[in-house]
Design a protein around this motif. Sequence first.
Motif, PDB file in Angstrom:
ATOM      1  N   ALA A 117       0.457  -1.106  -0.210  1.00 55.75           N
ATOM      2  CA  ALA A 117       0.082   0.720  -0.055  1.00 55.75           C
ATOM      3  C   ALA A 117       0.992   1.117   0.013  1.00 55.75           C
ATOM      4  O   ALA A 117       2.336   0.915   0.679  1.00 55.75           O
ATOM      5  N   GLN A 118       0.846   2.318  -0.602  1.00 54.67           N
ATOM      6  CA  GLN A 118       1.333   2.954  -0.385  1.00 54.67           C
ATOM      7  C   GLN A 118       1.016   4.269   0.825  1.00 54.67           C
ATOM      8  O   GLN A 118       0.796   5.371   0.139  1.00 54.67           O
ATOM      9  N   ALA A 119       0.513   3.444   1.877  1.00 53.41           N
ATOM     10  CA  ALA A 119       0.204   4.918   3.112  1.00 53.41           C
ATOM     11  C   ALA A 119       1.264   5.811   2.688  1.00 53.41           C
ATOM     12  O   ALA A 119       2.513   5.427   2.264  1.00 53.41           O
ATOM     13  N   GLU A 125     -12.512  15.461   3.493  1.00 50.74           N
ATOM     14  CA  GLU A 125     -11.637  15.401   4.530  1.00 50.74           C
ATOM     15  C   GLU A 125     -13.245  15.308   5.573  1.00 50.74           C
ATOM     16  O   GLU A 125     -14.050  16.654   5.319  1.00 50.74           O
ATOM     17  N   ARG A 126     -13.445  14.337   6.212  1.00 44.46           N
ATOM     18  CA  ARG A 126     -14.362  15.205   7.759  1.00 44.46           C
ATOM     19  C   ARG A 126     -14.228  14.183   8.590  1.00 44.46           C
ATOM     20  O   ARG A 126     -13.196  13.060   8.538  1.00 44.46           O
ATOM     21  N   VAL A 127     -13.785  15.098   9.281  1.00 43.35           N
ATOM     22  CA  VAL A 127     -13.462  15.237  10.531  1.00 43.35           C
ATOM     23  C   VAL A 127     -14.224  14.635  11.485  1.00 43.35           C
ATOM     24  O   VAL A 127     -15.682  14.898  12.149  1.00 43.35           O
ATOM     25  N   CYS A 153     -15.023   4.242  20.485  1.00 40.15           N
ATOM     26  CA  CYS A 153     -15.026   2.448  20.493  1.00 40.15           C
ATOM     27  C   CYS A 153     -16.255   2.221  21.173  1.00 40.15           C
ATOM     28  O   CYS A 153     -16.176   2.304  22.543  1.00 40.15           O
ATOM     29  N   VAL A 154     -16.616   0.471  21.324  1.00 43.83           N
ATOM     30  CA  VAL A 154     -17.269   0.187  21.960  1.00 43.83           C
ATOM     31  C   VAL A 154     -16.704  -0.201  23.612  1.00 43.83           C
ATOM     32  O   VAL A 154     -17.244  -0.054  24.241  1.00 43.83           O
ATOM     33  N   GLU A 155     -15.376   0.146  23.375  1.00 44.61           N
ATOM     34  CA  GLU A 155     -14.427  -0.242  25.014  1.00 44.61           C
ATOM     35  C   GLU A 155     -14.408   0.927  25.943  1.00 44.61           C
ATOM     36  O   GLU A 155     -13.642   0.573  26.286  1.00 44.61           O
ATOM     37  N   GLY A 156     -14.748   2.183  25.236  1.00 43.51           N
ATOM     38  CA  GLY A 156     -14.528   2.838  25.918  1.00 43.51           C
ATOM     39  C   GLY A 156     -13.519   3.976  25.538  1.00 43.51           C
ATOM     40  O   GLY A 156     -13.343   5.079  26.153  1.00 43.51           O
ATOM     41  N   TRP A 157     -12.716   3.953  24.068  1.00 49.22           N
ATOM     42  CA  TRP A 157     -11.698   5.266  23.924  1.00 49.22           C
ATOM     43  C   TRP A 157     -12.215   5.489  22.556  1.00 49.22           C
ATOM     44  O   TRP A 157     -13.155   5.153  22.099  1.00 49.22           O
ATOM     45  N   SER A 158     -11.761   6.707  22.394  1.00 47.20           N
ATOM     46  CA  SER A 158     -12.347   7.607  21.027  1.00 47.20           C
ATOM     47  C   SER A 158     -11.137   8.200  20.911  1.00 47.20           C
ATOM     48  O   SER A 158     -10.249   8.769  21.508  1.00 47.20           O
ATOM     49  N   ILE A 159     -11.576   8.613  19.838  1.00 45.75           N
ATOM     50  CA  ILE A 159     -10.305   9.303  18.444  1.00 45.75           C
ATOM     51  C   ILE A 159     -11.269  10.622  17.845  1.00 45.75           C
ATOM     52  O   ILE A 159     -12.128  10.892  17.568  1.00 45.75           O
ATOM     53  N   VAL A 160     -10.449  11.745  17.560  1.00 47.98           N
ATOM     54  CA  VAL A 160     -11.028  12.961  16.719  1.00 47.98           C
ATOM     55  C   VAL A 160     -10.129  12.322  15.010  1.00 47.98           C
ATOM     56  O   VAL A 160      -8.778  12.424  15.158  1.00 47.98           O
ATOM     57  N   VAL A 161     -10.478  12.022  13.755  1.00 48.46           N
ATOM     58  CA  VAL A 161      -9.684  11.689  12.826  1.00 48.46           C
ATOM     59  C   VAL A 161     -10.330  12.431  11.317  1.00 48.46           C
ATOM     60  O   VAL A 161     -11.290  12.064  10.953  1.00 48.46           O
ATOM     61  N   PRO A 162      -9.273  12.885  10.655  1.00 46.69           N
ATOM     62  CA  PRO A 162      -9.475  13.821   9.546  1.00 46.69           C
ATOM     63  C   PRO A 162      -9.555  12.637   8.276  1.00 46.69           C
ATOM     64  O   PRO A 162      -8.829  12.106   8.144  1.00 46.69           O
ATOM     65  N   CYS A 167     -14.201   4.741   2.887  1.00 48.30           N
ATOM     66  CA  CYS A 167     -13.069   5.789   3.285  1.00 48.30           C
ATOM     67  C   CYS A 167     -12.283   4.975   2.414  1.00 48.30           C
ATOM     68  O   CYS A 167     -11.850   3.913   2.973  1.00 48.30           O
ATOM     69  N   PHE A 168     -10.885   5.776   1.949  1.00 45.62           N
ATOM     70  CA  PHE A 168      -9.693   5.479   1.833  1.00 45.62           C
ATOM     71  C   PHE A 168      -8.174   5.949   2.199  1.00 45.62           C
ATOM     72  O   PHE A 168      -7.288   5.639   1.742  1.00 45.62           O
ATOM     73  N   GLY A 169      -8.575   7.457   2.646  1.00 45.39           N
ATOM     74  CA  GLY A 169      -7.744   7.675   2.981  1.00 45.39           C
ATOM     75  C   GLY A 169      -8.018   8.575   4.589  1.00 45.39           C
ATOM     76  O   GLY A 169      -8.881   8.158   5.689  1.00 45.39           O
ATOM     77  N   MET A 170      -6.623   9.240   5.315  1.00 46.50           N
ATOM     78  CA  MET A 170      -6.974  10.220   6.159  1.00 46.50           C
ATOM     79  C   MET A 170      -5.432  10.986   6.534  1.00 46.50           C
ATOM     80  O   MET A 170      -4.155  10.769   6.326  1.00 46.50           O
ATOM     81  N   TYR A 171      -6.013  11.968   7.351  1.00 49.18           N
ATOM     82  CA  TYR A 171      -4.680  13.841   7.571  1.00 49.18           C
ATOM     83  C   TYR A 171      -4.004  13.560   5.832  1.00 49.18           C
ATOM     84  O   TYR A 171      -2.753  13.196   5.731  1.00 49.18           O
ATOM     85  N   GLY A 172      -5.081  13.224   5.583  1.00 48.14           N
ATOM     86  CA  GLY A 172      -4.685  13.756   3.790  1.00 48.14           C
ATOM     87  C   GLY A 172      -4.054  12.947   3.014  1.00 48.14           C
ATOM     88  O   GLY A 172      -3.363  13.267   2.045  1.00 48.14           O
TER      89      GLY A 172
END
Length: 320
Positions: free
Chosen positions: A54-56, A135-137, A142-151, A213-218
């Motif tokens: 992959a071209q990450a 880009e959708r921030v 997560c069901v386990e109780g942690w969360s993130i904010v991701v573009p 979704c196919f990308g994140m952080y640009g």
Amino acid sequence: MLIKKAADIPSSEITPKGLYLNRRKFVAGTALASAAAVAAGVGLHEMASPSSVAQANTKIDNIQKSPFSTSETITPYKDVTNYNNYYEFSSDKYEPAGLAKNFKTRPWTVTIDGQIKKKQVLDVDTIIKMATPEERVYRHRCVEGWSIVVPWVGFSLSELIKRADPLPKAKFVEFSTLMDLRQMPGQRSRVLEWPYVEGLRMDEAMHPLALLCFGMYGEVLPNQDGAPLRMVIPWKYGFKSIKAIVRVHFTDSQPSNTWNISAPSEYGFYSNVNPHVDHPRWSQATERRLGEFRKRPTLMFNGYDQVASLYSGMDLKKNF
Ligand code: MTE
């Protein structure tokens, strides 16, 4: 999300251990990948041929901003790419980053079939080019109780569905992840039933917030975050956001979903983020954002109130 008794759950599975790449774990993960490759009779060179990985980190051009984005602080990239739920690679959240490093995401096709007029097998790059990337921030809980904010980068799943031209019988959409024992060492364990499957009701799938979704952080999506193609459903618990999709199947009946098959009393089909419905083994009232210490209250539908009308008249305690 392993099915363990509460007393067996180490706090490390609930609270992120650190905000930096844990080198020891990373090295262990890489060693495991090598061991897995040898066990499967796959040479590492075969797993890592440069044209096929992959071209990450490749930048995605012409990304438009989305009005659906939150202005909340974005979670650091290193946290989102080193703390992952991806059971096809490992049930240890620190290991997918290393184990998925050489996962082949090209060539990659997605079968689109079932109750539609335009059944087809599409190259993933054809899908990616179907619509303008946005880009959708998003907040992602997560069901386990942690969360993130991701573009995240992608476009509404509805773009793909419209092109598939569903028949009136199509009431649900089922997604499947790749099945590949050679590349995905976790699939050799019976920890879950494989392949990983997920589903949405048609009106949920058509909601503009549901992101293909196919990308994140640009940049192109890293393997551990679901390359080359995943879902992000921001108002639902993270497990609905299936990674490495190879099939999108339209049906007239509610599809099964992996975590519901695994523990039906703990994980439902809808799995809308809901602070008023506890998981049988823990409260869902609060969450900890990766990178923060203090817990914050969890919001109904993860704060995405615009989806509430999809569920009007439904008992969301019963339909958890
Ligand atoms: N998709 C597949 N195929 N396999 C998985 O194990 N884990 C789910 C979801 N999608 C999972 C998956 C869970 S439990 C979560 S919380 C999110 O992916 C995590 O996505 P992230 O690693 O990008 O944060």
